[in-house]
Design a protein around this motif. Structure first.
Motif, PDB file in Angstrom:
ATOM      1  N   ARG A  92      47.613 117.958  57.235  1.00 30.34           N
ATOM      2  CA  ARG A  92      47.435 116.580  57.657  1.00 30.34           C
ATOM      3  C   ARG A  92      48.570 115.908  57.363  1.00 30.34           C
ATOM      4  O   ARG A  92      49.393 116.036  56.545  1.00 30.34           O
ATOM      5  CB  ARG A  92      46.367 116.046  56.739  1.00 30.34           C
ATOM      6  N   GLY A 148      56.149 104.522  54.976  1.00 29.79           N
ATOM      7  CA  GLY A 148      57.076 105.751  55.605  1.00 29.79           C
ATOM      8  C   GLY A 148      58.411 105.405  55.797  1.00 29.79           C
ATOM      9  O   GLY A 148      58.747 104.303  55.412  1.00 29.79           O
ATOM     10  N   ASN A 180      59.695 107.003  67.395  1.00 33.43           N
ATOM     11  CA  ASN A 180      58.193 106.369  67.508  1.00 33.43           C
ATOM     12  C   ASN A 180      57.741 106.075  66.504  1.00 33.43           C
ATOM     13  O   ASN A 180      57.861 106.238  65.514  1.00 33.43           O
ATOM     14  CB  ASN A 180      57.387 107.743  67.923  1.00 33.43           C
ATOM     15  N   LYS A 206      58.347 110.072  64.368  1.00 28.60           N
ATOM     16  CA  LYS A 206      58.963 111.199  64.623  1.00 28.60           C
ATOM     17  C   LYS A 206      60.261 110.828  65.722  1.00 28.60           C
ATOM     18  O   LYS A 206      60.075 109.798  66.538  1.00 28.60           O
ATOM     19  CB  LYS A 206      58.086 112.203  65.533  1.00 28.60           C
ATOM     20  N   GLU A 219      49.964 111.700  58.151  1.00 24.32           N
ATOM     21  CA  GLU A 219      49.682 110.268  58.596  1.00 24.32           C
ATOM     22  C   GLU A 219      50.240 109.671  59.712  1.00 24.32           C
ATOM     23  O   GLU A 219      51.751 110.076  60.001  1.00 24.32           O
ATOM     24  CB  GLU A 219      49.923 109.182  57.377  1.00 24.32           C
ATOM     25  N   VAL A 220      49.770 108.758  60.194  1.00 21.69           N
ATOM     26  CA  VAL A 220      50.498 108.018  61.259  1.00 21.69           C
ATOM     27  C   VAL A 220      50.238 106.489  60.979  1.00 21.69           C
ATOM     28  O   VAL A 220      48.954 106.058  60.632  1.00 21.69           O
ATOM     29  CB  VAL A 220      49.613 108.440  62.687  1.00 21.69           C
ATOM     30  N   LEU A 221      51.249 105.920  61.490  1.00 19.71           N
ATOM     31  CA  LEU A 221      51.248 104.315  61.401  1.00 19.71           C
ATOM     32  C   LEU A 221      50.618 103.783  62.486  1.00 19.71           C
ATOM     33  O   LEU A 221      50.345 104.236  63.798  1.00 19.71           O
ATOM     34  CB  LEU A 221      52.585 103.896  60.979  1.00 19.71           C
ATOM     35  N   GLU A 239      49.708 101.519  65.884  1.00 22.57           N
ATOM     36  CA  GLU A 239      50.628 101.258  67.042  1.00 22.57           C
ATOM     37  C   GLU A 239      51.340  99.973  66.843  1.00 22.57           C
ATOM     38  O   GLU A 239      52.448 100.206  67.437  1.00 22.57           O
ATOM     39  CB  GLU A 239      49.534 101.331  68.308  1.00 22.57           C
ATOM     40  N   SER A 241      54.851 104.621  65.514  1.00 18.85           N
ATOM     41  CA  SER A 241      53.821 105.198  64.886  1.00 18.85           C
ATOM     42  C   SER A 241      53.708 106.528  64.347  1.00 18.85           C
ATOM     43  O   SER A 241      53.363 106.667  62.988  1.00 18.85           O
ATOM     44  CB  SER A 241      52.458 105.308  66.182  1.00 18.85           C
ATOM     45  N   THR A 242      54.280 107.544  64.955  1.00 19.01           N
ATOM     46  CA  THR A 242      54.520 108.984  64.351  1.00 19.01           C
ATOM     47  C   THR A 242      55.753 109.045  63.512  1.00 19.01           C
ATOM     48  O   THR A 242      55.911 109.902  62.453  1.00 19.01           O
ATOM     49  CB  THR A 242      54.537 110.053  65.322  1.00 19.01           C
TER      50      THR A 242
END
Lengths: 380, 182
Positions: free
Chosen positions: A27, A71, A114, A119, A29-31, A33, A116-117
């Motif tokens: 898993r 993050g 990005n 990445k 996490e994603v922040l 949008e 949100s991700t």
């Protein structure tokens, strides 16, 4: 009796089995949008280990490390940072060496993250000449409604690299001989500050190439009373504080910039108070100006920071209040909108203090430990 | 030999050597473009605290030169009135020499500091030492004569590791290069 005991044990085992569900591995996490307006991106330059810089995304109203630290992204070798809420991206102009801490081939890039991700969305190799040194808010600038990113170069030849963020490529390199920095103005233009006290403005065409260039007359004395490399930007005007407590307003709303009448941060009752610090000035989302001030100012105190933040109605040139800081401050930041606005002060112990503004009420010192948190960017 | 005599001999000898190697125009051009300096690091209170004994673990030093008082491993040393960075004196170098294996930047900025021993102003060249990652010891930031980054020849915020084999900053020196206006 025996059968009853067996039945109970079987029942308990079944219940335990039903309650336990193994967690999945992998898993991540994603922040969101769009970050909440009060979040901040704190650029830790990591000066003792310059290849280990980072930008940490923080919820400053959470009350523990886990809640505050949302993050991070990396930022190599005293990088420059910008955030586009419109494009939901972070931009890091950074430098790598093929042999790490002992050098080798230098490669400069703009890394696009990005938001949100967290990445890497893309990487654009830029000319290996971006300026490195102490953080200044105007080393990079987003231009043309975030279509372009300008990056100040110093070799010591001076120029600005223009990156096209839609095409994901370098658009041009604009010479700025004798002048430095990227202050967005007009629709697709940027202004640089010149060593003789004038300003240079370069206009770009739709492809990010140079369209026109102009210089103002000399607007300030760069030796006796220079402007800081930071401004409170409000309603199309950049308010630059000077070492000796004056404010030089520059209208940056149009393609051609122009100076307005200067005014003073101090009155006869405030003699000796001067602005100072790494980032000595900031604007909140309402357009009010915040200046980090110290008493007993003199030659060489312009990076000392201060014990107070003075709040101004910039258009009127009128002080609204004095905020006495909980700790001595060296750099400012703001975040939030409406009635949820915050001010951040990097303190002399390198912690980050949080205040509610415009009241100036101290909230807390961030629990997240950072090495050299010199540059604070609001998510608003 | 006191500091002033030493400096006069040094600058005289250096000028002769440079004149022998290059034309006057070249020498003046070099001075003009190589306006000297030092790099990085901020915050007076923190920098002074971290470099004046506590935390640096560097024993007190002296230059050993009459008329050049003070401890070059301390941020309070008189030559450091405009320095911004890690003191090379704490990094294997001295106040005017780079640590082993590094490279001194040929380009930098110059400022002026007053020597408390003779009350004279001396011109200081804040050359950075380059080619290895940050020394990380004896961070020091003082800002006499410092002006903003858009005036590079008078600025200590810039990483002056330019014109070197690579741009990696290690530490900063404070080299006496002349007498200033008195």
């Amino acid at each position: 009796m025996f059968l009853t005991r067996v039945a109970v044990l079987v029942l308990l085992a079944t219940m335990a089995q039903a309650e336990f569900s193994p967690e999945a591995t992998g898993r991540i996490e994603v922040l969101p949008e769009s970050y909440p307006d009060h979040w901040v991106m704190i650029h830790d330059f990591s000066f003792d280990h310059m290849f280990e810089g980072e930008v940490v995304i923080i919820d400053p109203l959470a009350d523990n490390v886990g809640g505050q630290f949302k993050g991070m992204i990396t930022a190599s070798f005293i990088a420059s940072y910008a955030h586009s809420k419109k494009r939901n991206e972070h931009y890091v102009a950074e430098t790598f060496f093929s042999r790490g801490g002992r050098g080798g081939t230098r490669t400069d890039v703009v890394t696009i993250w990005n938001a949100s991700t967290l990445k890497v969305a893309d990487e654009i190799v830029i000319p290996a000449k971006r300026i490195t040194g102490m953080p200044k808010p105007i080393t990079t600038g987003l231009l043309g409604e975030d279509r372009f990113l300008g990056i100040y170069n110093f070799t010591p030849g001076q120029s600005v690299t223009i990156v096209d963020l839609e095409k994901r490529e370098v658009a041009s390199e604009i010479p700025t001989s004798g002048c430095g920095f990227v202050i967005p103005n007009g629709k697709t233009s940027f202004t640089s500050i010149c060593a003789n006290g004038s300003l240079m403005t370069n206009q770009l065409d739709q492809q990010g190439n140079l369209k026109a260039s102009s210089r103002t007359e000399i607007l300030f004395d760069p030796e006796a009373d220079p402007i800081f490399e930071a401004a409170a930007i409000s309603a199309g005007v950049a308010y630059f504080p000077t070492f000796n407590s004056r404010v030089l307003p520059i209208d940056i709303s149009a393609e051609e910039v122009s100076a307005k009448a200067s005014w003073s941060l101090t009155s006869s009752e405030d003699t000796g108070w001067r602005p100072g610090g790494l980032v000595p000035v900031m604007t909140d989302s309402s357009g009010l100006g915040y200046f980090l001030m110290h008493a007993d100012g003199a030659e060489g105190t312009h990076k000392n920071g201060g014990s107070e933040v003075w709040l101004y109605d910039l258009a009127a040139g009128r002080r609204l209040s004095r905020i006495v800081l909980e700790n001595w401050g060296i750099a400012l930041g703001t975040s939030g909108t409406g009635d949820n606005q915050l001010m951040f002060v990097t303190n002399a112990e390198l912690g980050v203090d949080v205040y509610r503004i415009p009241e100036g009420e101290y909230v807390q010192t961030l629990k997240v430990a950072l090495a050299t948190p010199f540059s604070i960017h609001g998510a608003h | 030999m006191n500091l002033l005599e030493k400096l006069n001999r040094f600058t005289e000898g250096a000028s002769r050597e440079i004149a022998r190697r290059s034309s006057r125009r070249g020498f003046i051009g070099m001075l003009g473009t190589a306006l000297a300096g030092s790099a990085m690091l901020p915050l007076l209170p923190v920098a002074r605290a971290s470099s004046s004994g506590g935390g640096s673990d560097v024993p007190a030093q002296t230059t050993g030169i009459p008329g050049d008082p003070g401890d070059p491993s301390s941020c309070d040393y008189w030559r450091y009135c405009g320095i911004d960075g890690f003191l090379c004196s704490c990094c294997g170098g001295t106040a005017n020499a780079c640590p082993p294996g590094t490279e001194m930047s040929p380009v930098t900025w110059v400022g002026t500091c007053r020597n408390p021993a003779d009350g004279l102003n001396y011109v200081i060249s804040y050359n950075d030492c380059c080619g290895k990652s940050s020394c990380g010891r004896c961070l020091c930031n003082r800002n006499d004569d410092d002006r903003p980054v858009y005036r590079p020849s008078a600025n200590n915020d810039i990483n002056w590791c330019v014109g070197t084999s690579n741009n990696i900053y290690n530490c900063s020196t404070a080299v006496l290069i002349g007498l200033g206006s008195q």
